[in-house]
Design an enzyme around this catalytic site. Sequence first.
Site, PDB file in Angstrom:
ATOM      1  N   SER A 115      -6.470  -9.166   6.531  1.00  0.00           N
ATOM      2  CA  SER A 115      -5.862  -9.371   7.855  1.00  0.00           C
ATOM      3  C   SER A 115      -5.129 -10.699   8.009  1.00  0.00           C
ATOM      4  O   SER A 115      -5.101 -11.268   9.099  1.00  0.00           O
ATOM      5  CB  SER A 115      -6.918  -9.235   8.955  1.00  0.00           C
ATOM      6  OG  SER A 115      -7.423  -7.933   8.997  1.00  0.00           O
ATOM      7  N   LYS A 153       0.840  -1.205   0.000  1.00  0.00           N
ATOM      8  CA  LYS A 153       0.000   0.000   0.000  1.00  0.00           C
ATOM      9  C   LYS A 153       0.886   1.271   0.000  1.00  0.00           C
ATOM     10  O   LYS A 153       1.901   1.272  -0.693  1.00  0.00           O
ATOM     11  CB  LYS A 153      -0.973  -0.040   1.167  1.00  0.00           C
ATOM     12  CG  LYS A 153      -1.781  -1.357   1.164  1.00  0.00           C
ATOM     13  CD  LYS A 153      -2.923  -1.384   2.089  1.00  0.00           C
ATOM     14  CE  LYS A 153      -3.614  -2.730   2.005  1.00  0.00           C
ATOM     15  NZ  LYS A 153      -4.795  -2.805   2.856  1.00  0.00           N
TER      16      LYS A 153
HETATM   17  P1  PGA Z   1      -4.514  -6.388   5.259  1.00  0.00           P
HETATM   18  O1  PGA Z   1      -4.671  -5.880   3.761  1.00  0.00           O
HETATM   19  O2  PGA Z   1      -3.707  -7.646   5.225  1.00  0.00           O
HETATM   20  O3  PGA Z   1      -3.850  -5.272   5.990  1.00  0.00           O
HETATM   21  O4  PGA Z   1      -5.905  -6.642   5.772  1.00  0.00           O
HETATM   22  C1  PGA Z   1      -4.949  -6.775   2.730  1.00  0.00           C
HETATM   23  C2  PGA Z   1      -5.261  -6.026   1.464  1.00  0.00           C
HETATM   24  O5  PGA Z   1      -5.864  -4.946   1.541  1.00  0.00           O
HETATM   25  O6  PGA Z   1      -4.909  -6.467   0.362  1.00  0.00           O
END
Ligand code: PGA
Length: 251
Positions: A210, A11
């Site tokens: 998550s 991200k």
């Molecule tokens: P997360 O993000 O593992 O922090 O929940 C997963 C994603 O958005 O691809």
Amino acid sequence: MKQKKIIFNWKMNPESSKDADKLFVFVKKHSNFTIVIAPPSVYLQELASFSKKSSKIKIASQDVFYAPKGSYTGEISVPMLKKMGIWGSIIGHSERRYIFGESDGLISKKIKSALDGKLSVVLCVGERTKMSFNNSWNYVKSQLDKDLSLIQATSYKLQATKLIIAYEPVWSIGGHKTTDASHSALMIKKIKDLLYTRYKIQATTLYGGSVNCQNISSFLEYPEIDGFLVGSASLKEKEISCIINKVNGNK
Ligand code: PGA
């Protein structure tokens, strides 16, 4: 057993290219199978050049625009990514859909353009709120119908390796929301059946939301889950090495 596929979605992290390089080196050192890293676009060029020296890491973008060039401020194109040696692109991530207002129509154009340009696609789908299995499936099916509407089985030579689906229930994204692995496994089976019926491909289908060192084992019990799209945990060294370990079958 088939090797699970792991995609790390960084991200808008980390804050500096030095930190990105460090994290890349850590992942490379600890992986004994191919891992895909999707860094912010400002780090793509450098990490793509590092990845050329290693068969263990592939680099993906977190998004891509459908036009090959032109007046599209802020965007990057398929030809640009291909020239950099980028493996693929995440398309339709829920943060793009719900923070930046991307429509299924826009997503469908991006998918077509990426596949036409021989860039692998990781299409993210998932219901927005916690709901019954039937409602979840109707939501996801409608996304798949619209997002893949420009991809015709007959007119388009679709390679299974080029289209990966990531099932990510939106409510479970964020790094600390517990999810039900059996629900996800059932949804993934339905997604695969749909893609097989429509395109005759065994589409690699990942779970995301998550995923971390603590909960990954419950998902690994389901062979239909082909791998994981990992966000928050993919920024922490301890989590990275633990996830790789567990995927390797170590308790
Ligand atoms: P997360 O993000 O593992 O922090 O929940 C997963 C994603 O958005 O691809």
